[in-house]
Design a protein around this motif. Structure first.
Motif, short mmCIF file in Angstrom:
data_model
loop_
_atom_site.label_atom_id
_atom_site.label_comp_id
_atom_site.label_asym_id
_atom_site.label_seq_id
_atom_site.Cartn_x
_atom_site.Cartn_y
_atom_site.Cartn_z
N ARG A 191 -12.81 27.75 1.66
CA ARG A 191 -11.91 27.15 0.69
C ARG A 191 -10.58 26.77 1.33
N ARG A 192 -10.09 27.61 2.25
CA ARG A 192 -8.83 27.29 2.93
C ARG A 192 -8.96 26.05 3.80
N THR A 193 -10.07 25.96 4.52
CA THR A 193 -10.24 24.80 5.40
C THR A 193 -10.39 23.52 4.58
N LEU A 194 -11.05 23.60 3.43
CA LEU A 194 -11.15 22.43 2.56
C LEU A 194 -9.78 22.01 2.06
N LYS A 195 -8.96 22.98 1.69
CA LYS A 195 -7.62 22.65 1.20
C LYS A 195 -6.75 22.08 2.31
N VAL A 196 -6.89 22.63 3.52
CA VAL A 196 -6.11 22.11 4.64
C VAL A 196 -6.51 20.67 4.92
N ALA A 197 -7.82 20.40 4.88
CA ALA A 197 -8.30 19.05 5.14
C ALA A 197 -7.73 18.05 4.14
N ALA A 198 -7.60 18.49 2.90
CA ALA A 198 -7.08 17.60 1.87
C ALA A 198 -5.56 17.56 1.83
N SER A 199 -4.93 18.66 2.24
CA SER A 199 -3.49 18.78 2.03
C SER A 199 -2.67 17.81 2.87
N HIS A 200 -3.21 17.37 4.00
CA HIS A 200 -2.43 16.46 4.84
C HIS A 200 -2.08 15.17 4.09
N THR A 201 -2.95 14.80 3.17
CA THR A 201 -2.64 13.61 2.38
C THR A 201 -2.22 13.99 0.96
N LEU A 202 -2.85 15.02 0.40
CA LEU A 202 -2.61 15.36 -1.00
C LEU A 202 -1.19 15.88 -1.22
N ALA A 203 -0.68 16.70 -0.31
CA ALA A 203 0.67 17.24 -0.48
C ALA A 203 1.68 16.11 -0.55
N GLY A 204 1.51 15.13 0.32
CA GLY A 204 2.42 13.98 0.29
C GLY A 204 2.31 13.21 -1.00
N LYS A 205 1.08 13.06 -1.49
CA LYS A 205 0.88 12.35 -2.75
C LYS A 205 1.54 13.09 -3.91
N LEU A 206 1.34 14.40 -3.97
CA LEU A 206 1.91 15.18 -5.06
C LEU A 206 3.44 15.12 -5.03
N HIS A 207 4.02 15.21 -3.83
CA HIS A 207 5.47 15.13 -3.71
C HIS A 207 5.99 13.76 -4.13
N ALA A 208 5.32 12.71 -3.67
CA ALA A 208 5.74 11.36 -4.00
C ALA A 208 5.63 11.10 -5.50
N GLU A 209 4.53 11.60 -6.11
CA GLU A 209 4.35 11.41 -7.55
C GLU A 209 5.47 12.09 -8.32
N HIS A 210 5.82 13.31 -7.90
CA HIS A 210 6.88 14.05 -8.57
C HIS A 210 8.20 13.29 -8.45
N GLN A 211 8.49 12.78 -7.26
CA GLN A 211 9.74 12.07 -7.03
C GLN A 211 9.83 10.80 -7.88
N ILE A 212 8.72 10.08 -7.99
CA ILE A 212 8.70 8.85 -8.77
C ILE A 212 8.98 9.13 -10.25
N ILE A 213 8.32 10.17 -10.78
CA ILE A 213 8.49 10.50 -12.19
C ILE A 213 9.92 10.98 -12.47
N GLN A 214 10.45 11.81 -11.57
CA GLN A 214 11.81 12.31 -11.76
C GLN A 214 12.83 11.17 -11.70
N ALA A 215 12.60 10.22 -10.78
CA ALA A 215 13.51 9.08 -10.68
C ALA A 215 13.48 8.24 -11.94
N TYR A 216 12.27 8.06 -12.52
CA TYR A 216 12.14 7.30 -13.75
C TYR A 216 12.88 7.99 -14.90
N LYS A 217 12.70 9.31 -14.99
CA LYS A 217 13.34 10.05 -16.07
C LYS A 217 14.86 10.01 -15.92
N SER A 218 15.34 10.13 -14.68
CA SER A 218 16.78 10.11 -14.45
C SER A 218 17.37 8.73 -14.82
#
Length: 222
Positions: A191-218
């Motif tokens: 499970r950890r290796t699967l998450k690591v494999a996905a996290s290189h792209t997913l973490a960036g996506k999640l962060h970017a999505e959060h930033q976009i939504i927060q900017a819109y709300k602000s």
């Protein structure tokens, strides 16, 4: 462990008590070494119809604890298998996406209605959905709010398999038993290796999505 969302009269829509109970159950799953895997399903003929709009009709009311309960599914430290028995709408879809994988009954239906409600996901739905089915299918689902039936969900990779509705609980428990039979250390590493494999792209996506939504709300508040 079998976790059942138990508000059948409300199609298992998430309200404050249900979210708190789910958080408590997931904390128990994480803490108790007796439990090696979990099945998450809904009572009656629905998996989860999303947010309880009667409780959260006031848009200013905080929904953070609902988001916390959904995100906690993927932080339980044990494999969680979604057994989707009927509609998994918006928050229900978010819950299913937070599971390790999804088994669907023949009556399963998935949809994201955030755009129709003028709302945003607080759990990274765009990132998780696009990771599961690709950007184009995720775009269509999120922008139209159209329902995705079980055969389509299987075809696009949203679910792992379709099971007769009556056989779904048994099949989900059978799969969970097989998952639990694997050595804990091996399962954890997998499970950890699967998450690591996905996290290189997913973490960036999640962060970017959060930033976009927060900017819109602000900007809107400004």
């Amino acid at each position: 462990m079998l976790l059942t969302l138990n508000r059948p009269d409300a199609r298992n829509a998430l309200n404050s008590p249900l979210a708190e109970n789910l958080l408590e159950a997931l904390a128990e799953l994480r803490a108790d070494s007796h439990w090696r895997a979990c099945v998450l399903t809904g009572s009656g003929s629905s998996f989860c119809a999303g947010l309880d709009l009667k409780e959260f009709s006031d848009p200013s009311r905080s929904r953070a604890h609902i988001a916390d309960s959904i995100c906690a599914v993927s932080e339980a430290g044990k494999p969680v298998i979604a057994a989707v028995n009927g509609p998994a709408i918006t928050g229900g879809l978010e819950l299913a996406l937070r599971c390790d994988f999804i088994l669907a009954g023949e009556s399963a239906v998935f949809a994201d209605t955030h755009a129709m409600l003028g709302a945003f996901s607080g759990t990274g739905l765009a990132s998780l959905l696009s990771e599961a089915v690709g950007t184009r299918w995720a775009s269509q689902a999120m922008l139209t709010g159209e329902k995705i039936d079980a055969p389509t969900a299987l075809r696009i990779g949203l679910v792992n398999e379709i099971v007769d509705d009556r056989a779904l609980p048994e099949r989900a428990c059978q799969v969970a038993t097989r998952v639990a039979a694997a050595p804990r250390s091996v399962s954890d590493v997998a499970r950890r290796t699967l998450k690591v494999a996905a996290s290189h792209t997913l973490a960036g996506k999640l962060h970017a999505e959060h930033q976009i939504i927060q900017a819109y709300k602000s900007a809107k508040e400004g």
